[in-house]
Motif scaffolding. Structure first.
Motif, PDB file in Angstrom:
ATOM      1  N   LEU A 164     -11.014  -6.577   9.977  1.00  0.00           N
ATOM      2  CA  LEU A 164     -10.405  -7.383  11.039  1.00  0.00           C
ATOM      3  C   LEU A 164      -9.397  -8.381  10.484  1.00  0.00           C
ATOM      4  CD1 LEU A 164     -13.631  -8.066  13.128  1.00  0.00           C
ATOM      5  CD2 LEU A 164     -11.701  -6.588  13.774  1.00  0.00           C
ATOM      6  N   ASP A 165      -9.384  -8.573   9.176  1.00  0.00           N
ATOM      7  CA  ASP A 165      -8.511  -9.572   8.570  1.00  0.00           C
ATOM      8  C   ASP A 165      -7.084  -9.041   8.417  1.00  0.00           C
ATOM      9  OD1 ASP A 165      -7.458 -11.715   7.235  1.00  0.00           O
ATOM     10  OD2 ASP A 165      -8.289 -11.144   5.284  1.00  0.00           O
ATOM     11  N   ASP A 166      -6.880  -8.058   7.543  1.00  0.00           N
ATOM     12  CA  ASP A 166      -5.496  -7.654   7.294  1.00  0.00           C
ATOM     13  C   ASP A 166      -5.297  -6.142   7.118  1.00  0.00           C
ATOM     14  OD1 ASP A 166      -6.737  -7.309   4.874  1.00  0.00           O
ATOM     15  OD2 ASP A 166      -5.538  -8.760   3.763  1.00  0.00           O
ATOM     16  N   VAL A 167      -6.351  -5.358   7.405  1.00  0.00           N
ATOM     17  CA  VAL A 167      -6.221  -3.901   7.255  1.00  0.00           C
ATOM     18  C   VAL A 167      -5.326  -3.357   8.370  1.00  0.00           C
ATOM     19  CG1 VAL A 167      -7.483  -1.711   7.261  1.00  0.00           C
ATOM     20  CG2 VAL A 167      -8.441  -3.718   6.103  1.00  0.00           C
ATOM     21  N   MET A 168      -4.505  -2.377   8.037  1.00  0.00           N
ATOM     22  CA  MET A 168      -3.672  -1.748   9.058  1.00  0.00           C
ATOM     23  C   MET A 168      -3.678  -0.235   8.894  1.00  0.00           C
ATOM     24  SD  MET A 168       0.174  -2.908   7.699  1.00  0.00           S
ATOM     25  CE  MET A 168       1.184  -1.734   8.616  1.00  0.00           C
ATOM     26  N   ILE A 169      -3.267   0.447   9.932  1.00  0.00           N
ATOM     27  CA  ILE A 169      -3.022   1.874   9.783  1.00  0.00           C
ATOM     28  C   ILE A 169      -1.512   2.041   9.793  1.00  0.00           C
ATOM     29  CG2 ILE A 169      -5.202   2.608  10.841  1.00  0.00           C
ATOM     30  CD1 ILE A 169      -3.182   3.490  13.193  1.00  0.00           C
ATOM     31  N   ALA A 170      -1.004   2.842   8.863  1.00  0.00           N
ATOM     32  CA  ALA A 170       0.445   2.959   8.704  1.00  0.00           C
ATOM     33  C   ALA A 170       0.892   4.366   9.016  1.00  0.00           C
ATOM     34  CB  ALA A 170       0.832   2.608   7.270  1.00  0.00           C
ATOM     35  N   PHE A 171       2.067   4.459   9.679  1.00  0.00           N
ATOM     36  CA  PHE A 171       2.660   5.785   9.832  1.00  0.00           C
ATOM     37  C   PHE A 171       4.055   5.864   9.237  1.00  0.00           C
ATOM     38  CE2 PHE A 171       3.903   3.740  13.751  1.00  0.00           C
ATOM     39  CZ  PHE A 171       2.726   3.326  14.361  1.00  0.00           C
ATOM     40  N   LYS A 172       4.614   4.714   8.849  1.00  0.00           N
ATOM     41  CA  LYS A 172       5.905   4.731   8.170  1.00  0.00           C
ATOM     42  C   LYS A 172       5.773   3.940   6.877  1.00  0.00           C
ATOM     43  CE  LYS A 172       8.373   6.915  11.303  1.00  0.00           C
ATOM     44  NZ  LYS A 172       8.923   6.392  12.544  1.00  0.00           N
ATOM     45  N   ALA A 173       6.541   4.367   5.877  1.00  0.00           N
ATOM     46  CA  ALA A 173       6.604   3.629   4.622  1.00  0.00           C
ATOM     47  C   ALA A 173       8.054   3.587   4.161  1.00  0.00           C
ATOM     48  CB  ALA A 173       5.736   4.291   3.553  1.00  0.00           C
ATOM     49  N   ASN A 174       8.503   2.406   3.804  1.00  0.00           N
ATOM     50  CA  ASN A 174       9.908   2.217   3.406  1.00  0.00           C
ATOM     51  C   ASN A 174      10.846   2.757   4.477  1.00  0.00           C
ATOM     52  OD1 ASN A 174       8.743   1.234   1.103  1.00  0.00           O
ATOM     53  ND2 ASN A 174       9.237   3.019  -0.157  1.00  0.00           N
ATOM     54  N   GLY A 175      10.441   2.611   5.736  1.00  0.00           N
ATOM     55  CA  GLY A 175      11.329   2.954   6.833  1.00  0.00           C
ATOM     56  C   GLY A 175      11.205   4.354   7.370  1.00  0.00           C
ATOM     57  N   GLU A 176      10.628   5.261   6.612  1.00  0.00           N
ATOM     58  CA  GLU A 176      10.542   6.649   7.088  1.00  0.00           C
ATOM     59  C   GLU A 176       9.090   7.092   7.135  1.00  0.00           C
ATOM     60  OE1 GLU A 176      12.553   9.275   4.381  1.00  0.00           O
ATOM     61  OE2 GLU A 176      11.407   8.567   2.655  1.00  0.00           O
ATOM     62  N   ALA A 177       8.865   8.268   7.728  1.00  0.00           N
ATOM     63  CA  ALA A 177       7.503   8.779   7.839  1.00  0.00           C
ATOM     64  C   ALA A 177       6.852   8.840   6.470  1.00  0.00           C
ATOM     65  CB  ALA A 177       7.529  10.167   8.471  1.00  0.00           C
ATOM     66  N   LEU A 178       5.537   8.642   6.444  1.00  0.00           N
ATOM     67  CA  LEU A 178       4.791   8.829   5.196  1.00  0.00           C
ATOM     68  C   LEU A 178       5.065  10.225   4.658  1.00  0.00           C
ATOM     69  CD1 LEU A 178       1.225   7.619   6.262  1.00  0.00           C
ATOM     70  CD2 LEU A 178       2.755   6.408   4.695  1.00  0.00           C
ATOM     71  N   ARG A 179       5.048  10.372   3.358  1.00  0.00           N
ATOM     72  CA  ARG A 179       5.135  11.708   2.763  1.00  0.00           C
ATOM     73  C   ARG A 179       3.769  12.380   2.873  1.00  0.00           C
ATOM     74  NH1 ARG A 179       9.845  11.923  -0.635  1.00  0.00           N
ATOM     75  NH2 ARG A 179      11.404  10.859   0.636  1.00  0.00           N
ATOM     76  N   LYS A 180       3.831  13.707   2.844  1.00  0.00           N
ATOM     77  CA  LYS A 180       2.594  14.497   2.887  1.00  0.00           C
ATOM     78  C   LYS A 180       1.587  13.991   1.858  1.00  0.00           C
ATOM     79  CE  LYS A 180       2.654  18.695   0.935  1.00  0.00           C
ATOM     80  NZ  LYS A 180       2.879  20.153   0.782  1.00  0.00           N
ATOM     81  N   GLU A 181       2.076  13.747   0.638  1.00  0.00           N
ATOM     82  CA  GLU A 181       1.184  13.377  -0.457  1.00  0.00           C
ATOM     83  C   GLU A 181       0.598  11.972  -0.304  1.00  0.00           C
ATOM     84  OE1 GLU A 181       4.403  14.143  -0.601  1.00  0.00           O
ATOM     85  OE2 GLU A 181       5.477  13.086  -2.193  1.00  0.00           O
ATOM     86  N   HIS A 182       1.147  11.198   0.642  1.00  0.00           N
ATOM     87  CA  HIS A 182       0.618   9.853   0.872  1.00  0.00           C
ATOM     88  C   HIS A 182      -0.113   9.746   2.207  1.00  0.00           C
ATOM     89  CE1 HIS A 182       4.072   8.854  -2.024  1.00  0.00           C
ATOM     90  NE2 HIS A 182       2.954   8.821  -2.707  1.00  0.00           N
TER      91      HIS A 182
END
Lengths: 332, 392
Positions: free
Chosen positions: B191-209
């Motif tokens: 509840l503090d600072d965890v997030m779910i991410a779908f973009k990294a460095n502006g673009e979609a996550l890579r498959k490997e990430h």
């Protein structure tokens, strides 16, 4: 804030995904399995990586042994010597094993495999049957071997900025250990070297082929096909399935696709990273004929010393013959 | 003599280059083809359950390009389409919910930059100097700007009244891949600072990430950052699954092991000069640079020594340290061409200073595997070549 997004998860959906098992037994399914059955399943399904006695093959995890080594140099951490909860073994086998075919084992078979792993660690007798009823009675040797992270008490007060030294911090500086002595850093083989950094690059000489054999002609496979034998081979092939796929949708996994392997040149599958030994054999124009494959399946490392295949080999000639026959049937 | 590169008309100054259609999605120019992830083959049995290393010796700034950010899989990088993606939240929540990817994009969004470090980074160096290169000793790290949804927002949507007191509750997070890599995380952290991410460095996550959705657990070990996240269960106890008992526990000298060692302590490394980034220009002006980070807060300072720790100088931070993100430091020196023993040590805003390897060994012994945040030494020779060493 309730944004009204998403939909209610249905009980059947939760049941399908909620497979985790906790130390107190929460999540254990109804079922049971014996050491005896487990030994058979383990030999078929697990031994290619973990060894017949759970002793581990190559770099794959050892599951048995290592008792009383935790305070030694390089301790051997196994289910018996290290794992604090039996639930972890059940949970991991059921959700994540076998490698390449996870979540295909029945609950009873998982109980049996866990029973065999316990037996291989000398924690139960050979007539033992594990079930959800006696699960919590099994004592794990290292159950009390863990403490909760104590860095705040044991380390943080020692490593403080206040006492950081800037001048005259020590009289002399001697080298006590060099990485170049161990020399285990990967060597650059194919990718281009940085133009300005000759020192960082180590050139490798081409590897000598392990065995000198003249190129062979492809064999005529259609003339000698035995469908009954192939059907037996399909069962033996279960041992291979963790790493090798066959059929229309086959993909390279830990091992390459085996479609059409019989009569094909060695290392013929595109996109698979073969060992240097295989590539050398390919260079020589060698082929997979029945004789070579039989020899390889009996003891892989005797044929190609540095093969990536960690499988120890098929023990029976009949198994080898049948699995080769089966591979013919996936040759088209 | 005049430089022909200047006095003669070069092809590139006369002819034409590529058109805008040549590379719809670009790769680095061929001259940078050595800036790649690398694997240490002997570390693991199989590349499908293995790790590679970020070429930190060749990068600058703080953001790690996705294409060369290290990968760690337990059962291979899977292909999961957004259309086939489902995230389930259940357990001690008021309404168990299933979200599609499209649902996730409709929640209020956040943007945050964090480092992700594998707990085993530098783990091969416990018993002595072993791997010759910052990529191999410290490359199990990357730093990206994530766009996504705060986990608190999603948990609130499911409702936490049923969870009662948050203090002794957990979440169990699980991926969709065959390893179903699962970890237990205290609900308070979630509840503090965890997030779910779908973009990294502006673009979609890579498959490997973890495309399309991964978990982001700021400051905590990378194994918790579950990729292809499919399930979040609110529970009354830690599940104690394989990745939190048999692995990612730190064995001490007496054979007992620490568990739940989630936080990554402050750490730094000089990325250049280093074994893979030797000095090639001889004596004179030299940029010594590196990275520093802390899972417990922001980096407040980095010290650099070139004499093996007899004297230390304060390095220049390229920008003020941000909590749980990489900080770039520089020390601009006039190299006299003599050998150097280069080290860095960082400080974070809790007042912690990065320890020496021997200080860590005194507390933990040699068998911890994980969480080695010791000071690293590079022996830079008169030739400009560098080697991984330990010094007294």
């Amino acid at each position: 804030a309730d944004l009204g997004l998403g939909r209610a998860a249905l009980p059947a959906e939760i049941a399908a995904w909620d497979k985790d098992v906790s130390p107190d037994g929460t999540g254990l399914p109804v079922g049971s399995g014996s050491v005896e059955d487990g030994e058979m399943i383990f030999s078929e399904t697990c031994a290619s990586c973990h060894g017949e006695f759970a002793e581990g093959v190559d770099n794959w995890p050892k599951l048995a042994g290592g008792m009383d080594t935790l305070d030694h140099e390089d301790p051997t951490k196994t289910v018996g010597s290290y794992w604090p909860y039996l639930s972890t073994t059940f949970d991991y086998v059921r959700r994540s094993m076998p490698f390449g075919a996870a979540q295909t084992i029945s609950d009873d078979d998982v109980y049996a495999m866990v029973a065999y792993i316990l037996y291989s660690n000398d924690l139960v007798e050979e007539d033992f049957v594990l079930s959800q009823d006696n699960f919590l009675e099994v004592e794990m040797p290292n159950a009390d071997g863990f403490i909760i992270d104590d860095r705040p008490q044991t380390e943080y007060s020692q490593f403080t900025s206040d006492t950081a030294c800037y001048d005259n911090c020590k009289d002399s500086v001697e080298i006590t250990m060099r990485a170049a002595v161990l020399d285990v850093t990967p060597e650059e083989t194919s990718s281009p070297a940085p133009a300005l950094a000759p020192a960082a690059v180590v050139e490798t000489a081409p590897q000598e082929p392990a065995v000198e054999v003249a190129p062979l002609e492809p064999v005529d496979i259609v003339a000698s096909f035995d469908a009954d034998l192939a059907a037996k081979g399909e069962k033996v092939f279960k041992k291979c399935k963790a790493c090798h796929q066959v059929g229309e949708d086959a993909k390279n996994k830990t091992g390459p696709i085996l479609n059409g392997v019989i009569g094909a040149p060695i290392a013929h599958v595109d996109g698979f990273k073969y060992s240097k030994d295989f590539l050398a054999a390919k260079e020589q124009g060698r082929m997979w004929d029945e004789a070579l494959l039989a020899e390889f399946l009996a003891k892989p490392k005797a044929v190609f010393k540095r093969t990536k295949m960690s499988f120890a080999g098929l023990k029976k000639d009949s198994e080898i013959a049948s699995v080769i026959e089966y591979l013919k049937s996936v040759s088209q | 003599a005049p430089d022909p590169l200047i006095t003669q008309v070069q092809d590139w100054a006369s002819g034409t280059g590529d058109g805008v259609d040549a590379t719809p999605y670009g790769m680095p120019i061929e001259f940078e083809s050595d800036v790649i992830r690398r694997n240490v083959e002997w570390l693991t049995a199989d590349t499908i359950s293995s790790i590679n290393f970020t070429p930190i010796h060749a990068l600058d700034g703080t953001i790690t390009p996705q294409g060369c950010a290290f990968e760690r899989h337990h059962s291979g990088a899977i292909e999961l389409r957004k259309e086939d993606y489902r995230l389930m939240i259940h357990g001690l929540v008021d309404t168990p919910l299933v979200f599609t990817y499209a649902d996730l994009e409709r929640f209020p969004r956040v943007n945050k930059t964090f480092f992700l470090e594998c707990a085993a980074n530098t783990g091969m160096e416990w018993a002595g100097a072993q791997l010759n290169g910052a990529q191999f000793t410290h490359g199990m790290i990357h730093n990206m700007e994530y766009s996504g949804v705060s986990l608190r927002t999603l948990l609130d949507e499911a409702g936490l009244t049923s969870a009662g007191d948050f203090k002794d509750k957990w979440i169990y997070v699980e991926g969709a891949d065959a390893s179903s890599n699962g970890r237990s995380i205290p609900l308070e952290k979630a509840l503090d600072d965890v997030m779910i991410a779908f973009k990294a460095n502006g673009e979609a996550l890579r498959k490997e990430h973890g495309y399309p959705v991964r978990l982001v657990v700021p400051g905590w070990e990378g194994n918790l950052w579950v990729k292809w996240l499919r399930r979040i269960e609110v529970t009354a106890q830690a599940i104690e699954s394989r990745e939190e008992t048999s692995k990612y526990t730190d064995t001490l000298e007496d054979g007992t092991a620490r568990k739940w060692t989630w936080v990554m302590d402050a750490k730094s490394v000089v990325t250049s000069p280093s074994p893979q980034a030797p000095i090639t220009h001889g004596k004179g002006p030299l940029v010594v640079t590196g990275l520093a980070w802390s899972g417990r807060g922001a980096i407040t300072g980095v010290d650099v020594t070139i004499d093996g720790g007899k004297t230390w100088q304060k390095a220049r931070l390229a920008a003020a340290g941000q909590p749980m993100a990489l900080t770039r430091f520089y020390l601009d020196i006039d190299w006299d061409g003599s050998e150097m023993f280069v080290q860095s040590r960082c400080h974070d805003d809790t007042g912690y200073v990065q320890p020496t390897k021997n200080q860590l060994r005194d507390v933990r012994g040699l068998n911890s595997v994980y969480h080695n945040n010791c000071i690293q030494t590079w022996w830079v020779k008169e030739t400009g070549e560098a080697e991984n060493v330990e010094v007294s």
